[in-house]
Motif scaffolding. Sequence first.
Motif, PDB file in Angstrom:
ATOM      1  N   LYS A  78       0.864  -1.179   0.000  1.00  0.00           N
ATOM      2  CA  LYS A  78       0.000   0.000   0.000  1.00  0.00           C
ATOM      3  C   LYS A  78       0.904   1.234   0.000  1.00  0.00           C
ATOM      4  O   LYS A  78       1.935   1.271   0.672  1.00  0.00           O
ATOM      5  CB  LYS A  78      -0.887  -0.020   1.254  1.00  0.00           C
ATOM      6  CG  LYS A  78      -1.760   1.205   1.454  1.00  0.00           C
ATOM      7  CD  LYS A  78      -2.854   1.328   0.423  1.00  0.00           C
ATOM      8  CE  LYS A  78      -3.974   0.347   0.671  1.00  0.00           C
ATOM      9  NZ  LYS A  78      -5.023   0.421  -0.391  1.00  0.00           N
TER      10      LYS A  78
ATOM     11  N   LYS B 149      -8.843   4.019   4.421  1.00  0.00           N
ATOM     12  CA  LYS B 149      -9.964   4.593   5.156  1.00  0.00           C
ATOM     13  C   LYS B 149     -10.613   3.471   5.950  1.00  0.00           C
ATOM     14  O   LYS B 149     -11.168   2.543   5.383  1.00  0.00           O
ATOM     15  CB  LYS B 149     -10.967   5.237   4.188  1.00  0.00           C
ATOM     16  CG  LYS B 149     -12.221   5.729   4.869  1.00  0.00           C
ATOM     17  CD  LYS B 149     -12.622   7.127   4.404  1.00  0.00           C
ATOM     18  CE  LYS B 149     -13.717   7.716   5.290  1.00  0.00           C
ATOM     19  NZ  LYS B 149     -13.231   8.092   6.630  1.00  0.00           N
TER      20      LYS B 149
ATOM     21  N   ASP C 220      -6.854  10.675   8.607  1.00  0.00           N
ATOM     22  CA  ASP C 220      -7.123  11.336   7.332  1.00  0.00           C
ATOM     23  C   ASP C 220      -5.851  12.031   6.869  1.00  0.00           C
ATOM     24  O   ASP C 220      -5.047  12.482   7.683  1.00  0.00           O
ATOM     25  CB  ASP C 220      -8.231  12.386   7.508  1.00  0.00           C
ATOM     26  CG  ASP C 220      -9.568  11.720   7.800  1.00  0.00           C
ATOM     27  OD1 ASP C 220      -9.781  10.601   7.310  1.00  0.00           O
ATOM     28  OD2 ASP C 220     -10.373  12.325   8.535  1.00  0.00           O
TER      29      ASP C 220
ATOM     30  N   SER D  14      -4.747  14.559   0.422  1.00  0.00           N
ATOM     31  CA  SER D  14      -4.138  13.894  -0.735  1.00  0.00           C
ATOM     32  C   SER D  14      -3.455  14.921  -1.646  1.00  0.00           C
ATOM     33  O   SER D  14      -2.645  14.568  -2.482  1.00  0.00           O
ATOM     34  CB  SER D  14      -5.174  13.070  -1.488  1.00  0.00           C
ATOM     35  OG  SER D  14      -6.262  13.890  -1.824  1.00  0.00           O
TER      36      SER D  14
ATOM     37  N   ARG E 209       1.969  11.175  -8.576  1.00  0.00           N
ATOM     38  CA  ARG E 209       0.554  11.552  -8.610  1.00  0.00           C
ATOM     39  C   ARG E 209       0.299  12.698  -9.571  1.00  0.00           C
ATOM     40  O   ARG E 209      -0.842  12.960  -9.951  1.00  0.00           O
ATOM     41  CB  ARG E 209       0.076  11.940  -7.202  1.00  0.00           C
ATOM     42  CG  ARG E 209       0.189  10.775  -6.206  1.00  0.00           C
ATOM     43  CD  ARG E 209      -0.304  11.171  -4.832  1.00  0.00           C
ATOM     44  NE  ARG E 209      -1.714  11.533  -4.889  1.00  0.00           N
ATOM     45  CZ  ARG E 209      -2.710  10.662  -4.726  1.00  0.00           C
ATOM     46  NH1 ARG E 209      -2.440   9.405  -4.488  1.00  0.00           N
ATOM     47  NH2 ARG E 209      -3.962  11.062  -4.798  1.00  0.00           N
TER      48      ARG E 209
ATOM     49  N   GLU F 204     -15.297  -1.531  -8.563  1.00  0.00           N
ATOM     50  CA  GLU F 204     -14.305  -0.536  -8.131  1.00  0.00           C
ATOM     51  C   GLU F 204     -12.887  -1.059  -8.343  1.00  0.00           C
ATOM     52  O   GLU F 204     -11.990  -0.329  -8.748  1.00  0.00           O
ATOM     53  CB  GLU F 204     -14.513  -0.185  -6.650  1.00  0.00           C
ATOM     54  CG  GLU F 204     -15.827   0.512  -6.357  1.00  0.00           C
ATOM     55  CD  GLU F 204     -15.956   1.823  -7.118  1.00  0.00           C
ATOM     56  OE1 GLU F 204     -15.125   2.716  -6.875  1.00  0.00           O
ATOM     57  OE2 GLU F 204     -16.872   1.950  -7.965  1.00  0.00           O
TER      58      GLU F 204
ATOM     59  N   ARG G 248      -9.908   1.588  -8.640  1.00  0.00           N
ATOM     60  CA  ARG G 248     -10.173   2.442  -7.490  1.00  0.00           C
ATOM     61  C   ARG G 248     -10.203   1.648  -6.186  1.00  0.00           C
ATOM     62  O   ARG G 248     -10.778   2.083  -5.199  1.00  0.00           O
ATOM     63  CB  ARG G 248     -11.501   3.191  -7.668  1.00  0.00           C
ATOM     64  CG  ARG G 248     -11.446   4.279  -8.737  1.00  0.00           C
ATOM     65  CD  ARG G 248     -12.677   5.169  -8.700  1.00  0.00           C
ATOM     66  NE  ARG G 248     -13.893   4.422  -8.922  1.00  0.00           N
ATOM     67  CZ  ARG G 248     -14.503   4.275 -10.101  1.00  0.00           C
ATOM     68  NH1 ARG G 248     -13.988   4.850 -11.187  1.00  0.00           N
ATOM     69  NH2 ARG G 248     -15.606   3.573 -10.213  1.00  0.00           N
TER      70      ARG G 248
ATOM     71  N   ASP H  37      -7.957   1.194  -4.069  1.00  0.00           N
ATOM     72  CA  ASP H  37      -7.307   1.907  -2.973  1.00  0.00           C
ATOM     73  C   ASP H  37      -8.287   2.745  -2.166  1.00  0.00           C
ATOM     74  O   ASP H  37      -8.059   3.022  -0.995  1.00  0.00           O
ATOM     75  CB  ASP H  37      -6.214   2.832  -3.532  1.00  0.00           C
ATOM     76  CG  ASP H  37      -4.915   2.082  -3.711  1.00  0.00           C
ATOM     77  OD1 ASP H  37      -4.540   1.348  -2.782  1.00  0.00           O
ATOM     78  OD2 ASP H  37      -4.277   2.226  -4.769  1.00  0.00           O
ATOM     79  N   GLU H  38      -9.345   3.184  -2.810  1.00  0.00           N
ATOM     80  CA  GLU H  38     -10.277   4.074  -2.121  1.00  0.00           C
ATOM     81  C   GLU H  38     -11.363   3.329  -1.367  1.00  0.00           C
ATOM     82  O   GLU H  38     -12.144   3.935  -0.654  1.00  0.00           O
ATOM     83  CB  GLU H  38     -10.890   5.049  -3.130  1.00  0.00           C
ATOM     84  CG  GLU H  38      -9.867   6.099  -3.557  1.00  0.00           C
ATOM     85  CD  GLU H  38     -10.029   6.519  -5.009  1.00  0.00           C
ATOM     86  OE1 GLU H  38     -11.175   6.726  -5.436  1.00  0.00           O
ATOM     87  OE2 GLU H  38      -8.993   6.600  -5.702  1.00  0.00           O
TER      88      GLU H  38
ATOM     89  N   PRO I 221     -13.111   1.479   1.519  1.00  0.00           N
ATOM     90  CA  PRO I 221     -12.857   1.476   2.965  1.00  0.00           C
ATOM     91  C   PRO I 221     -12.795   0.043   3.508  1.00  0.00           C
ATOM     92  O   PRO I 221     -13.049  -0.916   2.777  1.00  0.00           O
ATOM     93  CB  PRO I 221     -14.063   2.223   3.533  1.00  0.00           C
ATOM     94  CG  PRO I 221     -15.160   1.951   2.567  1.00  0.00           C
ATOM     95  CD  PRO I 221     -14.508   1.808   1.212  1.00  0.00           C
TER      96      PRO I 221
ATOM     97  N   ASP J 207      -4.153  -2.652  -3.663  1.00  0.00           N
ATOM     98  CA  ASP J 207      -5.341  -1.804  -3.540  1.00  0.00           C
ATOM     99  C   ASP J 207      -6.207  -2.152  -2.334  1.00  0.00           C
ATOM    100  O   ASP J 207      -6.688  -1.259  -1.644  1.00  0.00           O
ATOM    101  CB  ASP J 207      -6.174  -1.810  -4.846  1.00  0.00           C
ATOM    102  CG  ASP J 207      -6.503  -3.211  -5.348  1.00  0.00           C
ATOM    103  OD1 ASP J 207      -5.995  -4.185  -4.766  1.00  0.00           O
ATOM    104  OD2 ASP J 207      -7.264  -3.319  -6.330  1.00  0.00           O
TER     105      ASP J 207
ATOM    106  N   GLN K  57      -6.839  -2.956   3.702  1.00  0.00           N
ATOM    107  CA  GLN K  57      -8.185  -2.802   4.251  1.00  0.00           C
ATOM    108  C   GLN K  57      -8.722  -4.142   4.758  1.00  0.00           C
ATOM    109  O   GLN K  57      -9.336  -4.219   5.824  1.00  0.00           O
ATOM    110  CB  GLN K  57      -9.157  -2.245   3.187  1.00  0.00           C
ATOM    111  CG  GLN K  57      -8.869  -0.827   2.744  1.00  0.00           C
ATOM    112  CD  GLN K  57      -8.039  -0.764   1.481  1.00  0.00           C
ATOM    113  OE1 GLN K  57      -6.973  -1.398   1.400  1.00  0.00           O
ATOM    114  NE2 GLN K  57      -8.486  -0.010   0.497  1.00  0.00           N
TER     115      GLN K  57
END
Lengths: 660, 660
Positions: free
Chosen positions: A374, A402, A411, A414, A488, A648, A653, A655-656, A658, B222, B226
């Motif tokens: 990660k 998250k 938090d 970014s 990024r 996702e 996505r 990584d986003e 939760p 990713d 989590q």
Amino acid sequence: MPETLPIDGNEAAARSAYALSEVIAIYPITPASNMGEWCDDQAAKGAKNIWGSVPAVVELQSEAGAAGAAHGAVTGGALTATFTASQGLLLKIPVLYKIAGELSPFVAHVAARSLATHALSIFGDHSDVMAARGAGLAMLASGSVQEAHDLAAVAHLAALESRIPFLHFFDGFRTSHEVHKIETLGEDDFRALVDEPAVRRLRARALDPERPALKGSSQNPDVFFQGREAANPFYFDCPEKTQAVMDRFAKRTGRAYRLFDYYGHPEAQRVIMLMGSGAGAAQEAADAINARGGRVGVLQVRLYRPFCAPALLRALPRTVRAVAALDRCKEPGAPGEPLFLDVATALQEAWAGGQTPWARMPRAINGRYGLASKEFTPAMAAAVFAELARGEPQPRFTVGIKDDVTRLSLDYESEFSTEAPETTRAVFFGLGADGTVGANKNTIKIIAQHSDLHAQGYFVYDSKKSGSLTVSHLRFGPKPIRSTYLIRQAQFVACHAPQLLERVDVLGLAAPGGTFLLNTSEPEKAFANLPREAQLALIDKKLAFYAIDAYILARAAGLGPRINTVMQVCFFEITKLLPGYLELVKAAIRKTYGGKSEELVERNFRVVEQALRHLRRVEVPARPDATRRRGVELPGSAPEFVRNFTRELMAGRGDELPVG
Amino acid sequence: MPETLPIDGNEAAARSAYALSEVIAIYPITPASNMGEWCDDQAAKGAKNIWGSVPAVVELQSEAGAAGAAHGAVTGGALTATFTASQGLLLKIPVLYKIAGELSPFVAHVAARSLATHALSIFGDHSDVMAARGAGLAMLASGSVQEAHDLAAVAHLAALESRIPFLHFFDGFRTSHEVHKIETLGEDDFRALVDEPAVRRLRARALDPERPALKGSSQNPDVFFQGREAANPFYFDCPEKTQAVMDRFAKRTGRAYRLFDYYGHPEAQRVIMLMGSGAGAAQEAADAINARGGRVGVLQVRLYRPFCAPALLRALPRTVRAVAALDRCKEPGAPGEPLFLDVATALQEAWAGGQTPWARMPRAINGRYGLASKEFTPAMAAAVFAELARGEPQPRFTVGIKDDVTRLSLDYESEFSTEAPETTRAVFFGLGADGTVGANKNTIKIIAQHSDLHAQGYFVYDSKKSGSLTVSHLRFGPKPIRSTYLIRQAQFVACHAPQLLERVDVLGLAAPGGTFLLNTSEPEKAFANLPREAQLALIDKKLAFYAIDAYILARAAGLGPRINTVMQVCFFEITKLLPGYLELVKAAIRKTYGGKSEELVERNFRVVEQALRHLRRVEVPARPDATRRRGVELPGSAPEFVRNFTRELMAGRGDELPVG
């Protein structure tokens, strides 16, 4: 001879191991395999170690076998190394207890990787090396490709001098597979650094039928404990001996290391402690915060075992008020992760002993980051520094995800970025095995060899290998690069397979005012064919847009689907990174294909010229005209889990997502 | 039905495991083998678990295989257990990470044993369980045979309710092989305690082709992190759920346990923390010190993982000024042993958080003890309490050995004793496989069944098994026995093989005024034939001396070399421990041999009578007359190492050898 070479962390470590070993016992496991392969290849070519012999590189039937072979070799008086990771390291643990118990100085180089738990992952974290920390090996952590090379050598030298076997580790993929321009050690360096009397002492201790000695017996309660304590002096002396090797190393090479390297404000109040590649990102964050008047620092742990608490306390600024130990692993049920327990204990004992300069006991908090590769970015490190500034910081946290379940995650902003403006950042989207990664490694090599620019390349694959997405992250700049995280905001983004635009947010990584290069079979309709999101990104970010049909050019030149040369030339042409690149690319082509056929060389030369002729700048209109949107098409019957979760992942996505 | 039984720790744990399991995957390793053997035997006899089925007891091809089988079984929804120790546990570690990662509630019972390092040892310490502490299992420690039975049950119940797999451990040999009279749980108890809905939930989670679900996939950067954090709530809840099980258990059985059990002065200033069998010895020391006006206590760690720091802090007296964490393992290079790191961290965080009742931060020091079954006695615990009273206690120490190299060892008063005067202590010297140990176990059984006396037996073998020395240590008394160490002052000493007197200080264990029973082929010359040291001991300690020729009696009765019945009868006759013992011994003989032949029963009956007739009290003269001395004869040519080191081992004085 010392050389400046663009190599990856695996090769960097393997070079030192090869030079300093006589027996190398291997068994492949991702991401450590390349170390064994490189050595095997060298031995096959007859390359010699610094004593003029070709090391015996032996592949065993498993990692347990490799450990057993190493045990036998070192007991027989041979300078011995092995390479491994993850479950492979677990299989070696029983033998590691033996090797350490017998004070046999071999070295295991580990490209640290997660252990299989709820799921398997081939990616990097420190779960594996932490699982081995009870075995009694010294443990030395590298945080970059240069360090993987340098500290691999330190590990071999210090093992020899201290008699403690060393486990030298660096982050799987992030360091093992990062290509970086580094200074390598030459034969003369190794020769100057090695302690020949220690080598002779190792040989003199070898089991030998002419001088029988008893080793590895079975002991009863009467004497086992005493025997176990007899190793103490070796462990007590090991940190000092390791520092002495580092000091000799610094004198010879100019590259200085300490058991605990402190970086940052000399009167820092907040300090992050960690080991491995995360230090680079944390240092960048510290610089940014200190530049704005902050007082923070980063303490990078190099010699994790034997853990030298006095050295740690000396390295910490006297002004420290709060520290965060960051662990790249998770041991569920422990009161804290491994590094944190050591740090908190050192603070407790120093304070209770009354020998500290602190006005009050520093707070110590513990975070997990970077599991299974990660990302760990300066933004995340900044979030940790911010947490340390709070009156009641969260004692346990995660950063980089998250966590909507146990709410441990910090938090982070970014947008927080520490990228140097003078560094060129380029990102390339390709398909696995389409040649994109190879071309980029070649680009780094050309730039590294023919300029003073520092160079770094990191390549994101997923574990499914061939055919799925690859993203190459390249940095070039006049200053050393310690950005141990993905780009990024790239000034240059290339997409080598147009269909990727349909499901991945390729232009999300483009910096405003940057450049986008697209390989497409319809360059004249390059803009029109884009999904609406890509059109909007081009417009909003004011990107320069270039397109080329690399497929047709490669095919026309008889190169089939190999578009790599076309795209490489376009990159050089657009970025102007390297004056006179054309001759260098051609020289590289000659070097690569010259041995095979002159015909192949000519074809590649032709395609270079064609690329320059057909590369076209595409007008970007003021408004988008596409109605088609990017996205993964799912049948309406897809279950909720697939619609909410799998989609996702497919869109990149994950990584986003939760914890929930 | 609950019963009072004299059994060893292995059987105690196995009984609970058997009652609560459907699949038991085994592979033998000392000292855990007997657990698997007992279950295998029960299954062969068709004994049922509490659900009325016979558990499948399956022996695999290695411990790794046993772990794999257990993984499969629990994933398939079966209540599952395994047994192991030492290297066997190491081989299971890769699978344990998986089982814990998947939150599959199985239980591993471990008779904790040292790991092979400089030498192999089959004896007990916590190296093995500590090597597994990263895997994410809950870890529950038992310190006695009763606890091994009770907490084995708690482990199964708490695993089921928390979904966290449990590793339940107790000290190899000291607990696994100690015979102790305990209260066992009956089927009704297990049934009353088990949470049937939790059993149904386990079954409902089983992998099932009718209800496909994905488990154990491969994850990329990713989502892996989590996914790993999703287990947090289960770990956070586990301590409370375990305490709830313990509370239910206490209500049902009257035997109460807590996550951290504190024992000692309610306003103690000095506290020892430890886990396993050492707690018994430490508690005795605490009682003795508190009786003389001291303020000390012992904190016994039961739930080591998940480590619940708030529960630890609540259990500690508010008055504490210094604590010593004692670890029965050694991890060279660590800043402290595992338990100490947890304790020091808990103190650091509590203090830095400002939420403690202490006037100043307590000192915390760390000691190693008991490696490979090295004795841990009240005298050693008292030395630790004394160290804690010093202004500058030694931060790291060992206890139980003499370390003349790194000088870490604490001195202790070997005279310090906490043996209760009302306890009968008897020590028997025999030769491996001569029946002495079996006879003593039988004696314990008779006394346990036919009196209210508490009973304990511990049997010292060396790892060479048959033919070498065995020493049986038996305690009987009206109060519970928690003396988890060897007898040093026995009221009764028996020597079943006279030649042992020539090399071992048999009478060194005799208490003044006690009794000595010798088996000798010349009872009439019993005194004259003794080496001078034994004669002196008889005189100086004013021992009552009995002799019998058990060899000739056994042979005459057609029992060959089996002298056990003769010696057992003499023990009962001399000690008068059990009124009416004669009928009980005869009943035991009938039970043992009745199924074989009436002839054999008769022979044994005859030998009982002969024993009583031939047992004779030997006059002890006022002065010794022997010139022969005890000692190991070595050829004059023996090298120095053999003279100084091996000779001491042969004489049974290995414990006194220093580290050097």
